[in-house]
Design a protein around this motif. Sequence first.
Motif, PDB file in Angstrom:
ATOM      1  N   ARG A   1      14.590  20.167  18.635  1.00  0.00           N
ATOM      2  CA  ARG A   1      13.630  21.273  18.712  1.00  0.00           C
ATOM      3  C   ARG A   1      13.680  21.936  20.082  1.00  0.00           C
ATOM      4  O   ARG A   1      13.702  23.171  20.184  1.00  0.00           O
ATOM      5  CB  ARG A   1      12.217  20.755  18.429  1.00  0.00           C
TER       6      ARG A   1
ATOM      7  N   THR B   1      17.030  23.806  20.458  1.00  0.00           N
ATOM      8  CA  THR B   1      17.058  25.030  19.648  1.00  0.00           C
ATOM      9  C   THR B   1      16.323  26.159  20.358  1.00  0.00           C
ATOM     10  O   THR B   1      16.775  27.312  20.347  1.00  0.00           O
ATOM     11  CB  THR B   1      16.450  24.777  18.263  1.00  0.00           C
TER      12      THR B   1
ATOM     13  N   ARG C   1      16.163  24.370   8.817  1.00  0.00           N
ATOM     14  CA  ARG C   1      16.516  23.041   9.297  1.00  0.00           C
ATOM     15  C   ARG C   1      17.372  22.262   8.312  1.00  0.00           C
ATOM     16  O   ARG C   1      17.501  21.049   8.416  1.00  0.00           O
ATOM     17  CB  ARG C   1      15.243  22.264   9.655  1.00  0.00           C
TER      18      ARG C   1
END
Length: 254
Positions: A29, A32, A117
């Motif tokens: 996360r 990203t 995802r």
Amino acid sequence: MATGRTHRPATRSRGIPEATVARLPLYLRALTALSERSVPTVSSEELAAAAGVNSAKLRKDFSYLGSYGTRGVGYDVEYLVYQISRELGLTQDWPVVIVGIGNLGAALANYGGFASRGFRVAALIDADPGLTGKPVAGIPVQHTDDLEKIIKDDRVSIGVIATPAGAAQQVCDRLVAAGVTSILNFAPTVLSVPDGVDVRKVDLSIELQILAFHEQRKSGEESAAGDGGKAAAVTPRDDADQGPDGDVPAVMPA
């Protein structure tokens, strides 16, 4: 009724500890977000801070992946995104069924993060005939009578249970019998599954109770400070209460 463990052993076939596996999505996360800002490299300290862990633990986790970064430069963001995505199995499409389309199930169906995802909501399933055929998030709800056929036709290996507690075990048994080997359980109950089936439990009430504990403790510490430190200090946690690598798990596995 199926019986047995509700999760696999503490390490996986490649020798990556479960505690490390649990942190990989946190790193992904953070990475990203960096990638979206076109940041090319990141230091272990910066990435650890973004993921909420210490840098020594991050470097140890990445060593299991065979990634050590470059001294003075850090880690290549795009390569780490790919490497962690591959390790988590996110470089392929995972069909998911959501069983129980009440308020929570509908909210999950409308969650936009699945597709980005690597997860595709293949079907929405509910026992209420009144919901059959009605679209939720653009997907028509199907009846539980068709659950086994849906799983076979869509080759589903991940099931999400968002039913009331009383129906969850029966739904779980049917999912497992139909070939589902991974289950995300939102029902407020512990599921019993055979070996080889992974269950992750999400219980919002437990999380709130843990937060309430910390709020109460903070209030006690403030009162103690107001009394000039006369109140007893909070007893430190014993090492035996800690999880792998010294972590204290927020929620015990189902």
